[in-house]
Design an enzyme around this catalytic site. Sequence first.
Site, PDB file in Angstrom:
ATOM      1  N   ASP A   1     -43.052   8.370 -10.699  1.00 29.13           N
ATOM      2  CA  ASP A   1     -42.194   8.097  -9.542  1.00 29.13           C
ATOM      3  C   ASP A   1     -41.684   9.372  -8.882  1.00 29.13           C
ATOM      4  OD1 ASP A   1     -40.773   8.510 -11.991  1.00 29.13           O
ATOM      5  OD2 ASP A   1     -38.942   7.833 -11.001  1.00 29.13           O
TER       6      ASP A   1
ATOM      7  N   VAL B   1     -49.678   9.689 -12.165  1.00 30.87           N
ATOM      8  CA  VAL B   1     -48.623  10.150 -11.267  1.00 30.87           C
ATOM      9  C   VAL B   1     -47.417   9.242 -11.455  1.00 30.87           C
ATOM     10  CG1 VAL B   1     -47.944  10.498  -8.860  1.00 30.87           C
ATOM     11  CG2 VAL B   1     -50.277  11.049  -9.596  1.00 30.87           C
TER      12      VAL B   1
ATOM     13  N   THR C   1     -34.671   8.694 -12.972  1.00 30.86           N
ATOM     14  CA  THR C   1     -35.364   9.239 -14.137  1.00 30.86           C
ATOM     15  C   THR C   1     -35.660   8.069 -15.066  1.00 30.86           C
ATOM     16  OG1 THR C   1     -33.343   9.671 -15.379  1.00 30.86           O
ATOM     17  CG2 THR C   1     -34.136  11.431 -13.992  1.00 30.86           C
ATOM     18  N   GLY C   2     -36.544   8.313 -16.016  1.00 34.59           N
ATOM     19  CA  GLY C   2     -36.896   7.244 -16.931  1.00 34.59           C
ATOM     20  C   GLY C   2     -38.263   6.671 -16.600  1.00 34.59           C
TER      21      GLY C   2
ATOM     22  N   THR D   1     -36.559  14.120 -16.469  1.00 27.99           N
ATOM     23  CA  THR D   1     -36.850  14.563 -15.105  1.00 27.99           C
ATOM     24  C   THR D   1     -35.567  15.208 -14.636  1.00 27.99           C
ATOM     25  OG1 THR D   1     -38.340  12.715 -14.619  1.00 27.99           O
ATOM     26  CG2 THR D   1     -37.278  13.720 -12.734  1.00 27.99           C
TER      27      THR D   1
HETATM   28  N1  ASP Z   1     -39.617   9.353 -14.288  1.00 27.62           N
HETATM   29  C1  ASP Z   1     -40.465  10.296 -14.962  1.00 27.62           C
HETATM   30  C2  ASP Z   1     -41.877   9.819 -14.875  1.00 27.62           C
HETATM   31  O1  ASP Z   1     -42.108   8.622 -14.990  1.00 27.62           O
HETATM   32  C3  ASP Z   1     -40.150  10.522 -16.384  1.00 27.62           C
HETATM   33  C4  ASP Z   1     -38.706  10.468 -16.761  1.00 27.62           C
HETATM   34  O2  ASP Z   1     -37.835  10.698 -15.955  1.00 27.62           O
HETATM   35  O3  ASP Z   1     -38.413  10.187 -17.913  1.00 27.62           O
HETATM   36  O4  ASP Z   1     -42.741  10.635 -14.756  1.00 27.62           O
END
Ligand code: ASP
Length: 304
Positions: free
Chosen positions: A194, A192, A214-215, A163
């Site tokens: 975060d 959907v 992120t994550g 992200t």
């Molecule tokens: N946070 C993002 C989501 O869950 C994905 C990511 O940042 O890895 O959509």
Amino acid sequence: MTLLLASANAEIGMALGRDLLLSGASALDVVEAVVRAVEDNAGDHTVGYGGYPNILGTVELDASVMDGTTRAAGAVAGVSACRHPFSLARAVMERLPHVMLAGAGADRFAREVGLASGDLLEPEAAATWRRGVETYHVDLGDNAPLADAVKTLVLDPEHVTGTVNVVAIDAAGRLVSGVSTSGWAWKYPGRVGDTGCLGAGNYADARYGAATCTGWGELAIRTGAARRAVQSMAGGASAGEALADVLADLPDPGMGDAVPFHMLGVRADGTYAAVSTTEVSRYAVWEPSMAAPEVRPRTQVGAP
Ligand code: ASP
């Protein structure tokens, strides 16, 4: 005091962001310019054009923006015909009496405000998606069950997360946070994350600070991670303490060992932190004492 803090994949737009800040641009315009540079980067398969699609092969983008001075906010989720979902989230904030649009309505609004674009599925991302569904013999037929395949595919460590997060403070002291993503590769259609949920993956209040994630987005939603971090800053915590507190209290997602989760935090006084549950995560930063933006390792803090 000006500041530009971002996830490492924003490196491609950081010099532009610095130049805009130095020329007196607003934090909102700076954040938008940096995020758009990442959304346009076809080589980044986690954001905007070139993002990995959902399990049916459709790219679905989420984004949000929060203006910490007014606490105005905009968000979009499940956008499949707009290459710049961050600008669409900004348009929701500025032109509608709403905060969040999803799916077909968000794509309709993109057409209305001149932000519609063609297919977002780029050849390399399409090939990766196809390899996944063929490897797991996913039945793509109407109403075929997808849940088991999603559960397996979304744990592919090579392709799952990413992200863009960008936080800026401009010369007038305005604090803005913005995030944009294509979410998890092979996610269930309509999922959907975060990034589209204010308070979870993105929150800003110029009196106290801002935080972004992120994550593993489901964890940010379940904990109200960004809002919680800003609330800790309001109570006097440093940015690093506020973020570490959120990471230390993440629930166990119950889906294996890997829990990639990363946060950026900025206090209203411009002090900041970047933390991660993993060893390898980095962030990008520019502040006036630096000639050029830098990419640095995040502080690793305890995973649940
Ligand atoms: N946070 C993002 C989501 O869950 C994905 C990511 O940042 O890895 O959509």
